[in-house]
Design a protein around this motif. Structure first.
Motif, PDB file in Angstrom:
ATOM      1  N   ILE A 122     -14.408   9.946 -54.100  1.00 43.87           N
ATOM      2  CA  ILE A 122     -14.443  11.017 -55.096  1.00 43.87           C
ATOM      3  C   ILE A 122     -15.929  11.248 -55.363  1.00 43.87           C
ATOM      4  CG2 ILE A 122     -14.329   9.395 -57.034  1.00 43.87           C
ATOM      5  CD1 ILE A 122     -12.574  11.281 -58.544  1.00 43.87           C
ATOM      6  N   ARG A 167     -14.545  21.152 -39.880  1.00 44.35           N
ATOM      7  CA  ARG A 167     -14.949  22.231 -38.954  1.00 44.35           C
ATOM      8  C   ARG A 167     -16.053  23.106 -39.526  1.00 44.35           C
ATOM      9  NH1 ARG A 167     -11.194  23.782 -42.148  1.00 44.35           N
ATOM     10  NH2 ARG A 167     -10.791  25.960 -42.649  1.00 44.35           N
ATOM     11  N   ASN A 226     -10.104  11.071 -47.463  1.00 44.39           N
ATOM     12  CA  ASN A 226      -8.907  10.657 -48.193  1.00 44.39           C
ATOM     13  C   ASN A 226      -7.630  10.866 -47.378  1.00 44.39           C
ATOM     14  OD1 ASN A 226     -10.306   9.709 -50.417  1.00 44.39           O
ATOM     15  ND2 ASN A 226     -10.247  11.672 -51.491  1.00 44.39           N
ATOM     16  N   LEU A 227      -7.639  11.849 -46.467  1.00 42.91           N
ATOM     17  CA  LEU A 227      -6.480  12.016 -45.589  1.00 42.91           C
ATOM     18  C   LEU A 227      -6.287  10.762 -44.733  1.00 42.91           C
ATOM     19  CD1 LEU A 227      -4.186  13.830 -44.534  1.00 42.91           C
ATOM     20  CD2 LEU A 227      -5.797  14.756 -42.857  1.00 42.91           C
ATOM     21  N   ASN A 251     -10.416  22.654 -54.139  1.00 42.30           N
ATOM     22  CA  ASN A 251     -11.436  21.627 -54.316  1.00 42.30           C
ATOM     23  C   ASN A 251     -12.127  21.784 -55.670  1.00 42.30           C
ATOM     24  OD1 ASN A 251     -11.059  20.419 -51.763  1.00 42.30           O
ATOM     25  ND2 ASN A 251     -12.303  22.008 -50.810  1.00 42.30           N
ATOM     26  N   VAL A 264      -8.870  19.338 -33.284  1.00 44.19           N
ATOM     27  CA  VAL A 264      -9.880  20.384 -33.161  1.00 44.19           C
ATOM     28  C   VAL A 264     -10.280  20.483 -31.699  1.00 44.19           C
ATOM     29  CG1 VAL A 264     -12.249  20.997 -33.766  1.00 44.19           C
ATOM     30  CG2 VAL A 264     -10.734  20.063 -35.505  1.00 44.19           C
ATOM     31  N   VAL A 312      -9.043  25.044 -34.717  1.00 51.49           N
ATOM     32  CA  VAL A 312      -8.085  24.024 -35.159  1.00 51.49           C
ATOM     33  C   VAL A 312      -6.772  24.235 -34.416  1.00 51.49           C
ATOM     34  CG1 VAL A 312      -6.819  23.090 -37.121  1.00 51.49           C
ATOM     35  CG2 VAL A 312      -9.184  23.849 -37.411  1.00 51.49           C
ATOM     36  N   PHE A 354     -17.393  24.034 -62.643  1.00 44.05           N
ATOM     37  CA  PHE A 354     -16.811  23.861 -61.305  1.00 44.05           C
ATOM     38  C   PHE A 354     -15.833  24.984 -60.941  1.00 44.05           C
ATOM     39  CE2 PHE A 354     -18.300  19.442 -61.540  1.00 44.05           C
ATOM     40  CZ  PHE A 354     -18.776  19.295 -60.255  1.00 44.05           C
ATOM     41  N   THR A 411     -10.877  15.627 -38.618  1.00 46.18           N
ATOM     42  CA  THR A 411     -11.944  16.464 -38.061  1.00 46.18           C
ATOM     43  C   THR A 411     -11.719  17.934 -38.396  1.00 46.18           C
ATOM     44  OG1 THR A 411     -12.090  14.870 -36.252  1.00 46.18           O
ATOM     45  CG2 THR A 411     -13.283  16.930 -35.963  1.00 46.18           C
ATOM     46  N   ALA A 412     -10.435  18.357 -38.461  1.00 46.86           N
ATOM     47  CA  ALA A 412     -10.142  19.758 -38.808  1.00 46.86           C
ATOM     48  C   ALA A 412     -10.749  20.113 -40.163  1.00 46.86           C
ATOM     49  CB  ALA A 412      -8.634  20.002 -38.813  1.00 46.86           C
ATOM     50  N   PHE A 413     -10.740  19.161 -41.089  1.00 47.11           N
ATOM     51  CA  PHE A 413     -11.351  19.418 -42.398  1.00 47.11           C
ATOM     52  C   PHE A 413     -12.881  19.518 -42.316  1.00 47.11           C
ATOM     53  CE2 PHE A 413      -7.280  18.106 -44.242  1.00 47.11           C
ATOM     54  CZ  PHE A 413      -7.161  19.054 -45.245  1.00 47.11           C
ATOM     55  N   VAL A 449     -13.021  11.287 -65.385  1.00 49.15           N
ATOM     56  CA  VAL A 449     -14.253  10.480 -65.379  1.00 49.15           C
ATOM     57  C   VAL A 449     -14.779  10.387 -66.815  1.00 49.15           C
ATOM     58  CG1 VAL A 449     -16.688  10.480 -64.688  1.00 49.15           C
ATOM     59  CG2 VAL A 449     -14.902  10.953 -62.989  1.00 49.15           C
ATOM     60  N   ASN A 491     -16.744  18.404 -50.370  1.00 47.11           N
ATOM     61  CA  ASN A 491     -15.297  18.496 -50.533  1.00 47.11           C
ATOM     62  C   ASN A 491     -14.585  18.303 -49.195  1.00 47.11           C
ATOM     63  OD1 ASN A 491     -15.371  19.044 -53.325  1.00 47.11           O
ATOM     64  ND2 ASN A 491     -15.835  21.189 -52.915  1.00 47.11           N
ATOM     65  N   ASP A 492     -15.164  18.856 -48.136  1.00 45.07           N
ATOM     66  CA  ASP A 492     -14.570  18.673 -46.810  1.00 45.07           C
ATOM     67  C   ASP A 492     -14.562  17.192 -46.444  1.00 45.07           C
ATOM     68  OD1 ASP A 492     -14.229  21.399 -46.579  1.00 45.07           O
ATOM     69  OD2 ASP A 492     -16.073  21.721 -45.457  1.00 45.07           O
ATOM     70  N   LEU A 497      -6.060  25.701 -44.515  1.00 46.01           N
ATOM     71  CA  LEU A 497      -6.998  24.582 -44.706  1.00 46.01           C
ATOM     72  C   LEU A 497      -8.055  24.905 -45.754  1.00 46.01           C
ATOM     73  CD1 LEU A 497      -7.709  23.072 -41.167  1.00 46.01           C
ATOM     74  CD2 LEU A 497      -6.325  22.129 -43.000  1.00 46.01           C
ATOM     75  N   TRP A 526     -10.857   4.960 -50.851  1.00 40.62           N
ATOM     76  CA  TRP A 526     -10.778   6.387 -51.151  1.00 40.62           C
ATOM     77  C   TRP A 526     -12.152   6.856 -51.634  1.00 40.62           C
ATOM     78  CZ3 TRP A 526      -5.580   8.048 -50.742  1.00 40.62           C
ATOM     79  CH2 TRP A 526      -4.614   7.044 -50.790  1.00 40.62           C
ATOM     80  N   PHE A 581      -3.235  15.948 -51.519  1.00 35.21           N
ATOM     81  CA  PHE A 581      -2.405  15.434 -50.432  1.00 35.21           C
ATOM     82  C   PHE A 581      -1.137  14.819 -51.028  1.00 35.21           C
ATOM     83  CE2 PHE A 581      -6.669  14.989 -48.345  1.00 35.21           C
ATOM     84  CZ  PHE A 581      -6.431  15.923 -47.354  1.00 35.21           C
ATOM     85  N   MET A 594     -14.593  14.712 -48.516  1.00 36.95           N
ATOM     86  CA  MET A 594     -13.621  14.053 -49.400  1.00 36.95           C
ATOM     87  C   MET A 594     -12.208  14.220 -48.847  1.00 36.95           C
ATOM     88  SD  MET A 594     -13.793  14.188 -53.498  1.00 36.95           S
ATOM     89  CE  MET A 594     -14.155  15.925 -53.523  1.00 36.95           C
ATOM     90  N   ASN A 595     -11.870  15.430 -48.427  1.00 40.83           N
ATOM     91  CA  ASN A 595     -10.524  15.657 -47.900  1.00 40.83           C
ATOM     92  C   ASN A 595     -10.312  14.925 -46.576  1.00 40.83           C
ATOM     93  OD1 ASN A 595      -9.479  17.262 -49.999  1.00 40.83           O
ATOM     94  ND2 ASN A 595     -10.544  19.066 -49.223  1.00 40.83           N
ATOM     95  N   LEU A 608     -24.209  22.222 -57.499  1.00 43.35           N
ATOM     96  CA  LEU A 608     -22.756  22.201 -57.716  1.00 43.35           C
ATOM     97  C   LEU A 608     -21.985  22.515 -56.438  1.00 43.35           C
ATOM     98  CD1 LEU A 608     -22.152  23.877 -61.197  1.00 43.35           C
ATOM     99  CD2 LEU A 608     -21.980  21.475 -60.589  1.00 43.35           C
ATOM    100  N   PHE A 621     -17.850  11.661 -57.906  1.00 45.67           N
ATOM    101  CA  PHE A 621     -18.349  11.428 -59.266  1.00 45.67           C
ATOM    102  C   PHE A 621     -18.675   9.956 -59.434  1.00 45.67           C
ATOM    103  CE2 PHE A 621     -15.609  15.236 -60.108  1.00 45.67           C
ATOM    104  CZ  PHE A 621     -16.649  16.086 -60.458  1.00 45.67           C
ATOM    105  N   ILE A 673      -5.403  14.860 -56.349  1.00 42.89           N
ATOM    106  CA  ILE A 673      -5.855  14.859 -54.955  1.00 42.89           C
ATOM    107  C   ILE A 673      -4.914  15.832 -54.251  1.00 42.89           C
ATOM    108  CG2 ILE A 673      -4.352  12.911 -54.326  1.00 42.89           C
ATOM    109  CD1 ILE A 673      -6.468  11.837 -52.510  1.00 42.89           C
ATOM    110  N   GLU A 717     -26.085  26.579 -56.874  1.00 49.56           N
ATOM    111  CA  GLU A 717     -25.296  26.251 -55.693  1.00 49.56           C
ATOM    112  C   GLU A 717     -25.677  24.864 -55.170  1.00 49.56           C
ATOM    113  OE1 GLU A 717     -26.391  29.193 -56.444  1.00 49.56           O
ATOM    114  OE2 GLU A 717     -25.157  30.790 -55.586  1.00 49.56           O
ATOM    115  N   ARG A 730     -16.407  28.257 -61.605  1.00 40.15           N
ATOM    116  CA  ARG A 730     -17.067  29.563 -61.650  1.00 40.15           C
ATOM    117  C   ARG A 730     -16.761  30.431 -60.435  1.00 40.15           C
ATOM    118  NH1 ARG A 730     -19.935  26.060 -59.174  1.00 40.15           N
ATOM    119  NH2 ARG A 730     -21.549  26.609 -57.675  1.00 40.15           N
TER     120      ARG A 730
END
Lengths: 586, 586
Positions: free
Chosen positions: A188, A270, A146-147, B139, B575, B582, B268, A266-268, B150, A139-140, B132, A186, B190, A142-143, A132, A190, B188, A129, B270
């Motif tokens: 990512i 939370r 990128n939003l 993700n 938020v 939200v 990723f 910000t919602a992403f 990549v 991820n939050d 959300l 943006w 979005f 990243m979203n 990975l 990686f 992505i 965990e 799993r």
């Protein structure tokens, strides 16, 4: 009883320890938390920061311990291992203890073999965990990030395609963004060198806005920087809204709030605002939260993790990124200033290996065998290298803290080499402890734990290196001289012009000074080891992160997007399709 | 007791219902699951697919109910609402029932106001999690997919920079990828039109490989397509390894397995392999898993969700994307063939609104008020429009299933309009039920529930439309004539050449035929309503998804990246920093 770390690989120790790891609700009882303060996420959990901070707001804070290091070799000197080991050692002494560490990035995990979870018997588990994605915070981020770029590029397209009347129908004012002054990129998670420099918006009227753009690695995101320094959700929301994404054609900043996207970003976040709870291999609690870069950001776990850690634990340990000239300096003058928390002691991690390098040992290159100077006794190199250690001890003492030097033991270290370090540390007025947590877990860290408990009874007269009233250029001068040992600072004309502009704007007065410099030397030149003398720190630019409230004087280049090598770690990773277990991660 | 859906907004009903929603471990008892088959993720949970499938492998499957629809207006005719309503109705009859639906994409959520969770009293909750990111599957797909890119771009860089001897040192063979034949893109989640067409790899030798590239929306990913059709982890792993990312300079396919990244990509996935458990507003279980496009993929929830749903529930309901000519056809000839599951009945959702449109009513445009033909009684339009309904009934009967027509009631529908639909449906030999689940929840869906229970006792002589032995072009001919009502099929020379090539390769014999066509008409022309006559289906290309095992004949254009509008939904999302709630999502 510890596992035999000389025979077992880290992932084998982790797997053995994970079999008896406390499950989410078992932690509640262990830590005296309410059931609704635990948010289970599979076999780990998040802690509801707002509920815990609110319920415990009147409880006095525990002892606050920071772990930093001397200038490391490129292999790293085991700061996380020491943090885990100290936590286990204090646990063995029956103390109510917990730690806060950073979340690693998916980029290095997929590119370089190795984990950021510590090692041997001083490990954070569960490792799969941890390696990975943990509970999804990256991820939050990243979203959310990128939003912001989606909003920016879509807005540029619509402002180009519509006249003012059409924009007004949608209740939009023209932001008039300068396409040559877009600051945001943006992200990512990686090492994607192919996305470092890109052209976007190719096509027609409906395909965005054609311009140069870039991807950075997720941990370099300003949202990540903000997550680490925000004190609560309100602060996080406000900072996210202040991110400067571009400048308009008159030179005024355009923010995410101007794009009306800061709330959704910000919602992403939370869930990401809540720290994740993991465990040491000996079942002491470990908070994992945020993983910001140590150059353009603070490079340590979050203020939020410290806020609840200090309430939950009698001894709360937090780790600073990189060496003390970077990690401790940012902890001291930025994180503690933003948070209001005051440390009781710093642990300065040293290895015989790094001290030998500073003493003049041959170059240490990752992936190549260590030269024999590092594997055979050489007290002379150690003694000479201790000047780097003493420099960092003196730096930490400038904060009013007397550090504990921790010798992170390797099996090749000799008695005389260790004695040389003790002599140097004690001559500089610091406590010193040998710690064998890698081999023995908490039982190996008892000397360190006792030294830390003892040091926590010292009177601390904590003071910042500079007051907020000090202008930017003067702050850099003070840091360069007092922390790095430079003779002075030189500025390129561009950097100086920017610095002046920032100094004159009262809005930036309380912004943190976030130095960008290599951690591989006290100087800006990574090849200079020990304590370099007779040099000047060159500043070539100053970046602004208005959401994080950072001004970043650049004493070096930073790459926001590392590259994937020709023999990346992902080649050896797979899944056992019978059990679902991930193989080859460590 | 139902909530007053005429006065409460969907999010208000959701919030009220969420107050008493079963928590993760409460579901275990309710559904007869073992505690370790529940993976809590905050207030929702995932179900451990492998454990449940293994423990219940000898239990007979429940009744299998598919929900589809007539050709819809651009507003949609409430397939998810009907799925939720039928689940609640069967629940009111005391039946052990559950449903499987798709996860929505973040793109539309941030761009268009609205949720994909159903509506009124026929809702899936909790809505914030649903809208959300749920439990992170999207993700995971994003990371798995982008890691493939990549690997591809880094490999192209290293093969350009190194000679064969240097590659051999790293145990790499030259893949010799043709940069003009890269098939894979980035994703992505979005609507990012600015990333639709991009140039990547700008810079020097260490900055990737310069070429054209693209981002698609995450739900269009081949990994998402695979997640929906994989039968277990082993199948998922194998399919991920067969994804064709490019062709080499000799024209041979290069796969993720060739890049040695398929194992790490699967790592990723799993957690994503486990369906998420949500709830209807009346606390019946809802499995949410996968959310593939309905054009290049199957557009419905996963085979894995059906596999465990059929074991856990006596009545398992699954929803097909789009209209019956697309959704049901793919369910029938692709999903059932891949899974081996046989349906007992299909529910064909119809609205008076859509039937009027097919009967010649004026154009329905999202965001504009409905013309009065749709809000005032007009039995003539309804009667004429029923030809579309009858066409779909006849299609479903070709599978050996006698559908239940569900009239998804609107408050503007009149008695005589409803009677006209009943007459037409019954004349075509189908059962018909009026359902008021939006207004009344399960109590409003009792007629539908009873009709479905009754239909499940029919003898089903399930048969596919075509045998796997049938060559591709002939399959398309059969689908066009038998399902769409076309006179025949025309092929561009390119499409025909590709089709021939695929027909001749025995490797592709068991690949699914995955039609790409608009759902807004039985034909390829979205403006033709009712049952278009005298037309030919034009196929202009055939795409291959070798991991998903799809050949996609293209009877229309597909955009893999929608655009963000000038008045996107994210403007109204924020938020509450006191509660963490939200706001403005629905």
């Amino acid at each position: 009883m510890a596992y035999d770390a000389t025979k077992m690989k880290d992932y084998e120790i982790a797997e053995a320890a994970e079999a008896n790891m406390p499950l989410p609700y078992e932690w509640a009882e262990k830590l005296g938390l309410q059931k609704d303060e635990i948010i289970p996420m599979g076999r780990i959990c998040k802690l509801d920061f707002m509920k815990i901070a609110d319920r415990l707001k009147d409880r006095p804070d525990g002892k606050f311990i920071e772990v930093t290091a001397i200038t490391p070799t490129p292999l790293g000197e085991g700061k996380t291992t020491t943090t885990m080991g100290l936590t286990e050692g204090l646990g063995k002494r029956g103390v109510n203890v917990g730690a806060a560490i950073r979340q690693p990035s998916g980029g290095p995990t997929m590119n370089i073999k190795g984990t950021a979870a510590g090692g041997g018997n001083a490990l954070a588990i569960p490792m799969t965990e941890f390696s990975l994605g943990l509970t999804g915070d990256l991820n939050d981020i990243m979203n959310a990030h990128n939003l912001g770029m989606v909003a920016l590029t879509a807005r540029m397209q619509h402002e180009r395609n519509y006249d003012d009347a059409e924009l007004a129908k949608r209740n939009l004012r023209r932001l008039d963004i300068d396409p040559t002054r877009v600051e945001f990129g943006w992200i990512i998670d990686f090492c994607a060198q192919a996305l470092r420099n890109i052209i976007i918006g190719i096509g027609g009227r409906m395909d965005g806005y054609m311009m140069q753009s870039r991807f950075g690695i997720a941990v370099s995101s300003e949202i990540m920087a903000i997550l680490a320094v925000a004190t609560d959700l309100k602060d996080l929301r406000e900072r996210i809204g202040k991110i400067i994404v571009a400048y308009d054609k008159k030179g005024n900043p355009v923010t995410t709030e101007d794009l009306e996207v800061a709330g959704a970003m910000t919602a992403f976040m939370r869930n990401a605002i809540n720290p994740t709870l993991m465990s040491t291999a000996e079942y002491q609690p470990v908070l994992v939260h945020a993983g910001p870069f140590a150059n353009i950001a603070i490079g340590q776990s979050s203020i939020i993790a410290d806020r609840i850690g200090l309430k939950m634990f009698d001894y709360h340990i937090t780790e600073s990124g990189f060496a003390a000239d970077i990690g401790f300096e940012k902890f001291w003058n930025v994180k503690c200033r933003f948070s209001g928390h005051t440390p009781h002691v710093s642990v300065l991690t040293a290895t015989i290996r790094a001290l030998k390098m500073h003493g003049g040992g041959p170059k240490v290159v990752p992936g190549r065998p260590l030269p024999e100077e590092y594997t055979k006794e050489n007290v002379g190199l150690v003694e000479k290298g201790c000047e780097n250690l003493v420099h960092h001890i003196n730096t930490i003492r400038k904060a009013g803290i007397n550090p504990v030097v921790c010798i992170n033991a390797f099996h090749t270290d000799t008695k005389d080499e260790i004695a040389a370090v003790r002599r140097a540390a004690e001559a500089a007025g610091a406590r010193c402890a040998l710690s064998e947590h890698w081999a023995k877990g908490g039982d190996g860290a008892l000397e360190l734990a006792d030294a830390v408990i003892d040091a926590c009874n010292d009177k601390v007269d904590f003071k910042f290196l500079y007051p907020l009233e000090m202008p930017l250029r003067q702050r850099v001068e003070v840091i360069a001289k007092e922390v790095y040992g430079a003779d002075g600072v030189s500025w390129t004309p561009e950097a100086e012009a920017k610095a002046k502009m920032f100094e004159e704007n009262p809005e930036y007065k309380d912004f943190a000074t976030m130095m960008v410099k290599t951690h591989l030397s006290l100087s800006h030149d990574p090849t200079l080891k020990g304590v370099p003398k007779g040099w000047t720190l060159p500043i070539r630019d100053v970046l602004i992160y208005a959401g994080a409230k950072f001004l970043c004087p650049m004493a070096g280049t930073i790459s926001l997007m590392p590259g994937t090598s020709s023999d990346p770690a992902f080649r050896r990773i797979d899944v056992d399709t019978e059990t679902g277990k991930v193989l080859g991660l460590f």
